[in-house]
Structures are given as structure tokens and as C-alpha cells.
Design a protein around this motif. Sequence first.
Motif, PDB file in Angstrom:
ATOM      1  N   SER A   1      -1.918  11.811   9.198  1.00 33.26           N
ATOM      2  CA  SER A   1      -1.847  10.415   9.585  1.00 33.26           C
ATOM      3  C   SER A   1      -2.170   9.779  10.542  1.00 33.26           C
ATOM      4  O   SER A   1      -1.591   8.736  10.994  1.00 33.26           O
ATOM      5  CB  SER A   1      -0.500  10.218   9.093  1.00 33.26           C
TER       6      SER A   1
ATOM      7  N   VAL B   1       4.092  12.512   6.825  1.00 33.39           N
ATOM      8  CA  VAL B   1       3.579  11.017   6.688  1.00 33.39           C
ATOM      9  C   VAL B   1       4.325  10.162   7.144  1.00 33.39           C
ATOM     10  O   VAL B   1       3.993   9.094   7.808  1.00 33.39           O
ATOM     11  CB  VAL B   1       2.722  10.905   5.275  1.00 33.39           C
TER      12      VAL B   1
ATOM     13  N   ARG C   1      -7.425   6.091  -5.627  1.00 34.68           N
ATOM     14  CA  ARG C   1      -7.775   5.008  -4.875  1.00 34.68           C
ATOM     15  C   ARG C   1      -7.060   4.620  -3.703  1.00 34.68           C
ATOM     16  O   ARG C   1      -7.306   3.749  -2.634  1.00 34.68           O
ATOM     17  CB  ARG C   1      -7.804   3.766  -5.877  1.00 34.68           C
ATOM     18  N   CYS C   2      -5.615   5.390  -3.386  1.00 33.44           N
ATOM     19  CA  CYS C   2      -5.039   5.245  -2.403  1.00 33.44           C
ATOM     20  C   CYS C   2      -5.127   6.322  -1.301  1.00 33.44           C
ATOM     21  O   CYS C   2      -5.778   7.284  -1.954  1.00 33.44           O
ATOM     22  CB  CYS C   2      -3.594   4.941  -2.627  1.00 33.44           C
ATOM     23  N   SER C   3      -4.716   6.522  -0.413  1.00 32.44           N
ATOM     24  CA  SER C   3      -4.705   7.770   0.441  1.00 32.44           C
ATOM     25  C   SER C   3      -3.965   8.845  -0.329  1.00 32.44           C
ATOM     26  O   SER C   3      -2.645   8.365  -0.847  1.00 32.44           O
ATOM     27  CB  SER C   3      -4.267   7.562   1.853  1.00 32.44           C
ATOM     28  N   PHE C   4      -4.153  10.092  -0.054  1.00 34.07           N
ATOM     29  CA  PHE C   4      -3.743  10.858  -0.873  1.00 34.07           C
ATOM     30  C   PHE C   4      -3.736  12.345  -0.026  1.00 34.07           C
ATOM     31  O   PHE C   4      -4.800  12.668   0.526  1.00 34.07           O
ATOM     32  CB  PHE C   4      -4.540  11.314  -2.186  1.00 34.07           C
ATOM     33  N   ILE C   5      -2.705  13.073   0.073  1.00 32.32           N
ATOM     34  CA  ILE C   5      -2.701  14.618   0.724  1.00 32.32           C
ATOM     35  C   ILE C   5      -2.107  15.572  -0.302  1.00 32.32           C
ATOM     36  O   ILE C   5      -0.948  15.337  -0.833  1.00 32.32           O
ATOM     37  CB  ILE C   5      -1.805  14.163   1.966  1.00 32.32           C
ATOM     38  N   HIS C   6      -2.618  16.413  -0.457  1.00 31.14           N
ATOM     39  CA  HIS C   6      -2.143  17.773  -1.029  1.00 31.14           C
ATOM     40  C   HIS C   6      -2.307  18.767   0.187  1.00 31.14           C
ATOM     41  O   HIS C   6      -3.202  19.010   0.596  1.00 31.14           O
ATOM     42  CB  HIS C   6      -2.984  18.230  -2.130  1.00 31.14           C
TER      43      HIS C   6
ATOM     44  N   PRO D   1       0.878  -1.131  -0.096  1.00 35.60           N
ATOM     45  CA  PRO D   1       0.081   0.126  -0.115  1.00 35.60           C
ATOM     46  C   PRO D   1       0.803   1.308   0.002  1.00 35.60           C
ATOM     47  O   PRO D   1       1.889   1.249   0.495  1.00 35.60           O
ATOM     48  CB  PRO D   1      -0.701   0.029   1.342  1.00 35.60           C
TER      49      PRO D   1
ATOM     50  N   VAL E   1       0.946   5.821   0.241  1.00 35.36           N
ATOM     51  CA  VAL E   1       0.263   6.971   0.392  1.00 35.36           C
ATOM     52  C   VAL E   1       0.956   8.181  -0.601  1.00 35.36           C
ATOM     53  O   VAL E   1       2.131   8.205  -0.621  1.00 35.36           O
ATOM     54  CB  VAL E   1       0.312   7.549   1.837  1.00 35.36           C
TER      55      VAL E   1
ATOM     56  N   THR F   1     -12.617  12.137  -6.096  1.00 36.55           N
ATOM     57  CA  THR F   1     -11.114  12.000  -6.002  1.00 36.55           C
ATOM     58  C   THR F   1     -10.578  10.943  -6.999  1.00 36.55           C
ATOM     59  O   THR F   1     -11.425   9.846  -7.420  1.00 36.55           O
ATOM     60  CB  THR F   1     -10.631  11.563  -4.631  1.00 36.55           C
TER      61      THR F   1
ATOM     62  N   PHE G   1       5.742   5.494   0.822  1.00 35.06           N
ATOM     63  CA  PHE G   1       5.266   6.886   0.365  1.00 35.06           C
ATOM     64  C   PHE G   1       5.825   7.892  -0.905  1.00 35.06           C
ATOM     65  O   PHE G   1       7.137   7.544  -0.732  1.00 35.06           O
ATOM     66  CB  PHE G   1       5.596   7.751   1.724  1.00 35.06           C
TER      67      PHE G   1
ATOM     68  N   PRO H   1      -9.033   4.688   2.330  1.00 32.31           N
ATOM     69  CA  PRO H   1      -8.227   5.468   1.744  1.00 32.31           C
ATOM     70  C   PRO H   1      -9.130   6.919   1.810  1.00 32.31           C
ATOM     71  O   PRO H   1     -10.071   6.947   1.630  1.00 32.31           O
ATOM     72  CB  PRO H   1      -8.176   4.988   0.255  1.00 32.31           C
ATOM     73  N   TYR H   2      -8.221   7.982   1.901  1.00 34.18           N
ATOM     74  CA  TYR H   2      -8.790   9.224   2.236  1.00 34.18           C
ATOM     75  C   TYR H   2      -7.995  10.253   1.313  1.00 34.18           C
ATOM     76  O   TYR H   2      -6.520  10.128   1.487  1.00 34.18           O
ATOM     77  CB  TYR H   2      -8.602   9.706   3.700  1.00 34.18           C
TER      78      TYR H   2
ATOM     79  N   ALA I   1       0.848  17.081   7.828  1.00 33.56           N
ATOM     80  CA  ALA I   1       0.944  15.450   7.314  1.00 33.56           C
ATOM     81  C   ALA I   1       0.624  14.476   8.177  1.00 33.56           C
ATOM     82  O   ALA I   1       0.172  13.553   8.362  1.00 33.56           O
ATOM     83  CB  ALA I   1       1.914  15.525   6.151  1.00 33.56           C
TER      84      ALA I   1
ATOM     85  N   LEU J   1      -4.529   8.879   6.856  1.00 29.71           N
ATOM     86  CA  LEU J   1      -3.818   8.516   5.834  1.00 29.71           C
ATOM     87  C   LEU J   1      -3.408   7.410   5.910  1.00 29.71           C
ATOM     88  O   LEU J   1      -3.294   6.603   4.682  1.00 29.71           O
ATOM     89  CB  LEU J   1      -2.778   9.407   5.453  1.00 29.71           C
TER      90      LEU J   1
ATOM     91  N   PHE K   1      -6.775  13.889   1.375  1.00 26.27           N
ATOM     92  CA  PHE K   1      -6.831  15.423   1.957  1.00 26.27           C
ATOM     93  C   PHE K   1      -6.519  16.579   1.248  1.00 26.27           C
ATOM     94  O   PHE K   1      -5.666  16.192   0.429  1.00 26.27           O
ATOM     95  CB  PHE K   1      -5.738  15.262   3.317  1.00 26.27           C
ATOM     96  N   GLY K   2      -7.049  17.572   1.292  1.00 25.28           N
ATOM     97  CA  GLY K   2      -6.322  19.020   0.846  1.00 25.28           C
ATOM     98  C   GLY K   2      -7.006  18.814  -0.896  1.00 25.28           C
ATOM     99  O   GLY K   2      -6.159  19.296  -1.883  1.00 25.28           O
TER     100      GLY K   2
END
Lengths: 305, 393
Positions: free
Chosen positions: B72, A81, A63-68, A40, A42, A60, A100, B206-207, B68, B200, B209-210
Motif C-alpha cells: 500500500s 492495507v 477494476r479496483c486494487s486487489f491483493i491476495h 473507492p 481495495v 485480472t 477496504f 488500480p493494481y 499489505a 494499492l 498484487f499476488g
Amino acid sequence: MASLKQLSSKKELLTGGHRLCAGCGASIIVRQVLLAADTPVVVAASTGCLEVATSIFPYTAWRCSFIHCAFENAASTLSGVETAYRALKKKGKIDQDMRFIAFSGDGGTYDIGIQALSGACERGHRMLYVCYDNQAYMNTGIQRSSATPLGAATTTSPAGKVLPGKTQNRKDLTEIIAAHHIPYVAQASPSRWNDLVSKAQRALQAEGPSFMNVLSPCPRGWRYPPNETIKMAQLAVDTCIWPLYEVVEDKWRLTYRPKQKPPVEEWLKAQGRFAHLFKGDNQQVIEQLQAEVDRRWEELLEKTS
Amino acid sequence: MGNLISMEGNQAAAEAMRQINPDAMAAYPITPQTEVVQTFAQFVADGRVDTEFVTVESEHSAMSACVAAAASGTRVMTATSANGMALMWEILYIAASTRLPIVMALVNRALSANINIHCDHSDSMGARDTGWIQLFCENGQEAYDSLIQAVRIAEHPQVRLPVMVCYDGFIISHAVECLELLNDKEVQKFIGEFKPVNSLLDISHPYTFGPLDLYDFYFEHKRQQIEAYGPAKRVVVEIGKQFATLSGREYGLFEAYRLQDAQLAIVLMGSAAGTAKEAVDRLRANGLPIGVLKLRAFRPFPSEELTQLLSRFEAVAVLDRAVSFGAAAGPLFTEISSALFASNRRPLLVNYIYGLGGRDIDIEDIQEVGEKLKKTAESGKVEQPFDYIGVRK
């Protein structure tokens, strides 16, 4: 390296239906990199084309966790993270092996994000940072960055009556990151998918920070038909504008040597952003660019020999 | 009953952080906060905390990593001052708007230019609209106590907002005080375990953010955020009361000092509140009916509560340790006068700017404010709505 057939049966983490332009190199690169992950992941992205086109609320494409978080901080965001992952793993709250990956354009990497990237490399977070280098600030409408090649016309380095587009050479970011002596650094192209996926696999296996600089042709910014993205990437590789190599534990290795090395003109004339170089007195800019490409190629050959 | 110990304000803050034992901390050194970071680094080096300590290359990266790490699912803390927080500014908004319960010690210091390492509140005030809860402290004890409470406030399910605990640079950060500390177990029991709403790292959920949030949803999200500060006000009071049962020290949105039978009041925040209390004691001895309102929560701002409390007064002096350049008055005055405007009955209001760049404020200075306030009340009109304390022309 898995076969193309095996890779094509893998579940993709970036779905179709995102809103990147037809022919965009970024989504091709993201998909090739993510195919290399067997745990998996991120994903963190900096502000830019990829981010705005894949995460428009309430949708979105991930399908995986995502951060902006913001523009200049994909590296520091992802290091947060990765830090959280180590903290929770140490406490036994997570047992899953994870990776990551940051995706950021050249503006967010070469320019505004270089400090955060350099800091994250020095601190040694186990993460892969991928720069999809489309050679300008495409999301804001094609402004020059320090990745823009000499002579390219952008909206902030336009070709005019006295200036022939950008008057400076591009920064060599891959070498700058290699100078951090992190476990894995590579330059790749989506036209050599096998090379790119293999590099992403090695990057994800590295016990520390890894960095990939991937050329990401942009039909809108480079001014070529959207069905020629892969051709445009391969021409850059063959002309040695974008050599493919890797630096593994400080050992430099060429991963592709063009059979012939066509003149840079072949790449330039295929793109509208260089059209002005073929008019008037601008031929000398092409010669300068050729000389710079040759010089850097020779240097790279020395490093990799 | 805790342990009595003498220590500097910064050490007390670091001690609170050690007892909180956050999962992650990302911080960058800046005077006068540096001692917090280096004391904490020693705790890490000695294995006295489990914290993953990220020694980032800038405050911008510090807050980015905090955002972040909180996204998490970890409990996260940091500390900074002045220019350092100014560099975080962009990410301060992102932390609050993503509803992440980060706790930050802000050691108040003047902003450049010219460069000055000493105390004023211009750093806090520059961040007043970022969405962070802002709690101001009078001394090291309050800084210690508030950091522990801040964890509960930030993580409260009805709040989910970052909290900055503001205490005055040097005046508090480097002053040695006799403090009463809780023991580690009490602190751990009080703060409990962090239960993130989304993470996260929760791979089964799955999530994203932002996301990009345009005119079709952004406004609703802002409305939800605006409405979170109501519960936040209640939670600050509730946690302050719970803390009292543990420590004997109660906290709320503000402290009313000798206000019950007063007709005149001085409103201010931070370490100068202690000076003001002494000045008020002396003025009281001379028969002046005056008290102090020490504001603790600048955000959420307790408008209704302050209106209720202050509207019956004859005259109120608001002391600002920061300026809003080009505005008619200091930021605290603007908030107080705006809150009181809703009332039918309002006191006469005057504003003073004091203490910029660490300029001392004495008991006598505040006594003078009290004497002038008396004259204002007697004359029934404000002759000079805006003035300075302790500055040359």
C-alpha cells in the motif's frame, strides 16, 4: 437503498470473463457487495476459488486494487492495507475516502483464517470482511470444513458403508464474530439481493470492523444444476438453515422471517451431496439436522425478539 | 560525530526504528526480541514517532500486515525471533517474491524443540532461501547501523527486496554497549522519502498484487527475482560506503580482519566474530599467520568475492552456529566450500558447529581451532572435516 435500476447502472468492479464456474455464488455475492460501495475500495482475497479465478497472470478481473497474500490471512492482510491508509492519511499523502473489503471462503474464514479475523476484529480496523460460505473447501475439490453441515458428503467426509457423510454439526461463525462486539455483523444470502446490498451498505458505514457471512451455493460441490444457485440459497433461508439477520452495535435483528418454514428435507433432496441421507438407515441424520436447525432458529428468535 | 550512549542491543535497534520513523509497524512479542517491540510501543505512546503500530495476534499476521502495508506504499518495519519467524515462514517468501522493501530485525534464537530462548542462527538459516537479504551483525552498533542502511538497501530501485538484520539473542540483544548514535535529522536525510513503485492505495492506477502465476509466467518471474540479487550485492556495498561518509563506519559484504598476510582463516558470523578477533590477536602474538573473515551478507552470498579472497589460503575453518540436519556440514560451510569449488586453488576446509542454544564460545575455544588449523595446514590434509566446539558427547 438504491433501486435495482440505479444499481444496474453502476460500474462494476469485478468484470465478466473471470473463470469462476457457471452458477458460482461467489461472483454474485462479490458484485452485490461491491454495488454497495460509494467510495473507492481495495479488495483483499484469501487463496480460494474467487482468487484463483479472477487474477490469473497476466490478466485480472478486478477494476479496483486487489491483493491476495495467502490462505489464512485475508483479515491480517486487509488490516495492513487499512493501517497504511491511516498512516498516509495522517501525513496528508491521501485525502480520498476509501473502504477496504476482504472476501474469503469458509475454509479461509471458519477454519484456517479465524485467528487472523478474530485479531483484526479485536484491533478495530475499519474494514468489511465478507465470508462467501460454500460450506466446504471447493477450490481443492470439495473437502469438509467446519462450515459443512451435518450429513453432507465431501471428499474428506464421504458417505460410506458405515459413515453417513459429515458426522458433526457446522460451526456458527456469525455468532462467534458477533461475540467480538464489533459495530456490525450480518448473515445474508444472494437470493435476497436487496437485503444483502443494504447490509453491505450498513457494514461499510460502520465506524470499525464489520463482518458478513453470506451463503454461497456451489453447483459442483453441492451437486445441483448451475441455474439453481439462487433457488438453493433461498431454500436454505426459508428452511432456516441460513437465517438472515444482523447485529448492529450488539442489537440482534431478524431481517427476514420465512412465511412458512419448510422441512430441511426440501433443501437436502435438491442436492446430490445429501442423496445418501435418503437411503438405508440415514433418515435419522436428517432428523438430527432438523432438530439442530430448529434449536438454533429458536435461539436466534430469542436473541432477536 | 554522533552521540555516545550506553544501551542494550535491543534498545539500539528500537532507537534506529524510532529515527527511521516508519509509516507502519506490525509486530508480536517473543523473547529475546520483546524489548524492541515494547520500547517502540513506548515511542508510539509518547508520540515520538508517527508510526501506525499494529499489535497483531501472531507473527503470521505481523508479516501479512507488513506485506499489505508495503504493497500500500508505506515504509514498514517489524522484528521477531526464532519460532516467531518460523511462523512467518510462508509469508517471508511472499514478501520477497512480491518485491516489497520490508525491514525486519531478527534477534537470533534457537528453534524448538526443545524450547530454548538463547542464541543460535537456526532461525536465519531456516529462512535463507526465502528471498530476504540477510545481514549479520557483530554487536549492537552494527545492528543499529545496519537497520538504518537496510531501509536504503531494501528500497533501492534495483533491489526492491526485504532485508532482515540479524543479531544474536541475549549476547547482543541484552548486552549493554557504548554506541555512537546518529542524530534524527541525519538518519532521516540518509534514508530519504519512500517512493513506492506500485501502491494499492493509488486509486488512479488500480493494481493486482499476488495473482495466480502458473507455468506460463512463474518461471520468468523467478528468473527476474534471482537476477535482483546481483544488483543487491553492489547496493549493499554502495550503501555501506555512503554510510561511512555519514558515520565514519564502513560496511560491506564482509569484514576481513588481519587476513592480508594470513595463511589461515576462520570464517564466521555474528557476535562470535568479536571473540574470534581476540583469539586471532592472541594467536598472532604466538606467531600464527591467521585472520578472521566475518561474513555480513549471507544473502546475497558473495561467492565470487569470497572465492577471490580465500582461495589462496592454506587452511580455513568455517564456524557454523546452525545445523542443516542430515547434511554433511553446517549451512555456512556448505556455501563457502561450494563457492571455493569454482577455484583452481582451494584451501583445506574444516567445519565446526558451535554455540547451539546459546552455548558459550570462549576465546580459548577459537584459539584451539586456530592451533588445529595450523596442524591441518602443515600436514596438508584434513583429518577431521567436521567437528563440534564445546559440546559433551
